[in-house]
Design a protein around this motif. Structure first.
Motif, PDB file in Angstrom:
ATOM      1  N   SER A  61       3.759   1.135  -5.092  1.00 26.81           N
ATOM      2  CA  SER A  61       4.593   2.477  -5.098  1.00 26.81           C
ATOM      3  C   SER A  61       6.175   2.155  -5.887  1.00 26.81           C
ATOM      4  O   SER A  61       6.748   3.171  -5.669  1.00 26.81           O
ATOM      5  CB  SER A  61       4.860   3.005  -3.542  1.00 26.81           C
ATOM      6  OG  SER A  61       3.564   3.110  -3.004  1.00 26.81           O
ATOM      7  N   SER A  88      -4.636  -2.979  -1.679  1.00 29.00           N
ATOM      8  CA  SER A  88      -3.503  -3.815  -1.862  1.00 29.00           C
ATOM      9  C   SER A  88      -3.934  -5.223  -1.826  1.00 29.00           C
ATOM     10  O   SER A  88      -4.986  -5.864  -1.245  1.00 29.00           O
ATOM     11  CB  SER A  88      -2.408  -3.477  -1.027  1.00 29.00           C
ATOM     12  OG  SER A  88      -2.851  -4.117   0.476  1.00 29.00           O
ATOM     13  N   VAL A 122       1.799  -3.462  -1.139  1.00 30.25           N
ATOM     14  CA  VAL A 122       1.800  -2.212  -0.724  1.00 30.25           C
ATOM     15  C   VAL A 122       2.983  -1.376  -1.448  1.00 30.25           C
ATOM     16  O   VAL A 122       2.826  -0.060  -2.076  1.00 30.25           O
ATOM     17  CB  VAL A 122       1.681  -2.025   0.648  1.00 30.25           C
ATOM     18  CG1 VAL A 122       1.708  -0.533   1.171  1.00 30.25           C
ATOM     19  CG2 VAL A 122       0.280  -2.214   1.218  1.00 30.25           C
ATOM     20  N   THR A 158       0.247   6.407   1.630  1.00 26.79           N
ATOM     21  CA  THR A 158       0.295   5.948   0.092  1.00 26.79           C
ATOM     22  C   THR A 158       1.145   7.315  -0.157  1.00 26.79           C
ATOM     23  O   THR A 158       2.138   7.033  -1.266  1.00 26.79           O
ATOM     24  CB  THR A 158      -0.879   5.748  -0.430  1.00 26.79           C
ATOM     25  OG1 THR A 158      -1.630   4.844   0.031  1.00 26.79           O
ATOM     26  CG2 THR A 158      -0.900   5.572  -1.965  1.00 26.79           C
ATOM     27  N   PHE A 206      -4.580  -0.661   4.147  1.00 26.09           N
ATOM     28  CA  PHE A 206      -4.444  -0.522   2.547  1.00 26.09           C
ATOM     29  C   PHE A 206      -5.566  -1.477   2.015  1.00 26.09           C
ATOM     30  O   PHE A 206      -4.935  -2.602   1.669  1.00 26.09           O
ATOM     31  CB  PHE A 206      -2.841  -0.898   2.206  1.00 26.09           C
ATOM     32  CG  PHE A 206      -2.029   0.334   2.709  1.00 26.09           C
ATOM     33  CD1 PHE A 206      -1.554   1.453   1.927  1.00 26.09           C
ATOM     34  CD2 PHE A 206      -1.394   0.077   3.953  1.00 26.09           C
ATOM     35  CE1 PHE A 206      -0.656   2.370   2.508  1.00 26.09           C
ATOM     36  CE2 PHE A 206      -0.332   0.985   4.535  1.00 26.09           C
ATOM     37  CZ  PHE A 206       0.039   2.232   3.781  1.00 26.09           C
TER      38      PHE A 206
END
Length: 432
Positions: A258, A248, A254, A209, A245
Motif C-alpha cells: 500500500s 502478502s 502488507v 486493503t 492477507f
C-alpha cells in the motif's frame, strides 16, 4: 532573548553503534549552553565562552545536574493514559478487554482535552519533550490533543486512528471517511506552529486493503506527513495477519503493497522481524520504535536491536503507554537494557541515551531540529539530578566515569530525577 545555562552538558553527534564512541558524543564537564530566541546559539566550555557574553547576562547555573536534550518518545497512545496497568492479557485480548472501551470516550472533545492535558504534563515531568502519538478513531481526539499541545508550545506529532474492520462498531470508520477526516486534520494542523500530523492505521488486522491503500494515497499527496502504525508485535497477531492477507509476503509487505514505507514511516515494535523485512525497512529509510516496557508487560517478546543495527535500520525508543508502564525514558532505558540482557546482548549506556535523544530525532526525520545541541536546533532540554534520591546519591558517590554515571541514571532513574524541563529555552511551570 538571550538565555544562558551553565552546567554539565552531554549530547550526541552520531550513533555510537556506527562510529568510534568518542566521536559519537560531546561531553563538557563545565559548559555553557547559549540560547537565542528559543534556539541553540552556542555550546562550549565555560572558560572559553564566558568572556564572549554580554557583561550583564544572567546565567542559570545547575551545579548538580546533567543537562541533555529532551527525551523523544517515538510511540505512545495518549488515550490509553487512564488504562495503564491493566492486568493479565496479551496483545489481542488486551485490546478487546481494555483498550477499545477506553478509547470510546474520545468522541467527546472536552474529555480528550482533559486527558491530553494530564498526558502532556506527565511527559514533561518525565523529561520527554517530543512524542509520536496515537489518537483514537475519532477526529475529536486529535483536535483535543493538538489544541493542548499548541498551548504548551510543544513539538508533537499525532494522528487519527484508521480502523474499518475487526473492531467494535463504535470505533469503526470507513476507508473514505478515514481519508476525509485525516485530510481535514492535515490541512488544519500539519506544520502549524510545532505540530505535525501522522497518518495512523492502527495495525493491519483492523484495516482493509482499501483503507491501507487510501492511507498510501494520503501519504503520496502529503509527503511531509508521517506514517505511524504497529508491526510484528505479537506472534498471534502475525499469524492473524497472514490469514487476513494471504497474498502478502509477510507482515511488513502488507504495508509495503500500500506504499506506506518511507523516510517518515515509523513502525512500533518490530519484535519478530525477518532479516528480509529489516533490509526492506533500511532500503526505504523507515524506522522502528523500540518499546521494551510494553513488550515485557504484554509478553510480546524481546526486540532484536542487533538485527536492526546490522541492517542499518533507524531505531528510537517508545514508552507505548498504556501497554507500557512508565512515561519515563530513564525507566524505559532500564527495561531496554534488560531485554537485551535476556537476548544475551549488551545495550550500553551511551547507546541507550543516544536512542532516547538523537536516535529518536533521526527516526522521526527531525535531526537538526531536535535531539541534540546543534546550532539552530530548538532548545528543548532537561536537567537530570544525579542526587535526587538517597539511593542514587549514595551510588553516585562511587561513580568513576561518565559511562557509569549514565548507566546508574538509567537503572535507578525515573521522573524524580528530572529536575527541570525546558521548552524552547523556557522552563516548564509544572517542574519544581
Amino acid at each position: 532573548m538571550l538565555k544562558v545555562f551553565r552546567g554539565e552538558l552531554l549530547h550526541f553527534l552520531a550513533d555510537p553503534a556506527k562510529v568510534p564512541l568518542q566521536e559519537s558524543y560531546q561531553y563538557i564537564e563545565d559548559g555553557l549552553l547559549v540560547i537565542e530566541n528559543g534556539l541553540v546559539a552556542k555550546i562550549g566550555e565555560f572558560a572559553e565562552l564566558f568572556s564572549t557574553l554580554p557583561a550583564d547576562i544572567e546565567i542559570t547555573h545547575y551545579q548538580k545536574g546533567l543537562i541533555i536534550p529532551g527525551f523523544i518518545d517515538t510511540h505512545v497512545h495518549y488515550p490509553q493514559t487512564e488504562m495503564i496497568a491493566s492486568y493479565g492479557e496479551q496483545l489481542l485480548e488486551w485490546l478487546e478487554s481494555y483498550t477499545f472501551p477506553f478509547e470510546r470516550q474520545f468522541s467527546d472533545l472536552e474529555h480528550g482535552k482533559k486527558v491530553a492535558e494530564f498526558f502532556l504534563d506527565q511527559l514533561l515531568d518525565a523529561g520527554t519533550t517530543t512524542a509520536l502519538v496515537f489518537g483514537t478513531v475519532h477526529k475529536e481526539s486529535v483536535e483535543a490533543f493538538f489544541t493542548i499541545a499548541q498551548q504548551k508550545k510543544l513539538r508533537m506529532i499525532c494522528g487519527k486512528v484508521l480502523m474499518d474492520q475487526n473492531c467494535p462498531d463504535y470505533l469503526s470508520d470507513t476507508a473514505q471517511s478515514g481519508y476525509d477526516d485525516s485530510k481535514a486534520l492535515i490541512e488544519k494542523w500539519h506544520n502549524t506552529d510545532r505540530l505535525q500530523y501522522a497518518i495512523t492505521p492502527r495495525f493491519a488486522p483492523t484495516c482493509s486493503t482499501e483503507q491501507l491503500n487510501k492511507a498510501g494515497q494520503l501519504l503520496a499527496e502529503n509527503p511531509s506527513v508521517y506514517l505511524h502504525t504497529h508491526l510484528s508485535e505479537n506472534k498471534a497477531e502475525i499469524s492473524w495477519v497472514k490469514d487476513l492477507f494471504p497474498d502478502s509476503d509477510g507482515y511488513l509487505d502488507v504495508y509495503d503493497q500500500s506504499k506506506l514505507l518511507g523516510r517518515r514511516s515509523i513502525f512500533a515494535h518490530g519484535v519478530h522481524l525477518h532479516d528480509s523485512e529489516c533490509q526492506r525497512l533500511s532500503e526505504t529509510d523507515s524506522a522502528i520504535a523500540f518499546c521494551p516496557s510494553s513488550n515485557l508487560f504484554l509478553g510480546s517478546g524481546l526486540f532484536n536491536l542487533k538485527q536492526a543495527q546490522a541492517h542499518n535500520v533507524n531505531v528510537g525508543l517508545g514508552s507505548d503507554i498504556g501497554a507500557g508502564t512508565t512515561f519515563s525514558m530513564l525507566s524505559t532505558i532500564n527495561e531496554g537494557y534488560k531485554t537485551q540482557q535476556l537476548r544475551g546482548d549488551k545495550l550500553g549506556p551511551f547507546q541507550s541515551f543516544y536512542l532516547a535523544t538523537l536516535g529518536g530525532a533521526i527516526a522521526l526525520d527531525l535531526e537538526g531540529t531536535i535531539g541534540n545541541f546543534t546550532q539552530g536546533a530548538e532548545a528543548d532540554f532537561v536537567v537530570l539530578d544525579c542526587h535526587a534520591t538517597p539511593l542514587m546519591a549514595r551510588r553516585m558517590s562511587h561513580c568513576k566515569n561518565l559511562s557509569e554515571k549514565l548507566f546508574i541514571l538509567s537503572m535507578l532513574g525515573d521522573e524524580r530525577h528530572v529536575k527541570s524541563t525546558y521548552i524552547m529555552g523556557e522552563k516548564v511551570d509544572n517542574k519544581a
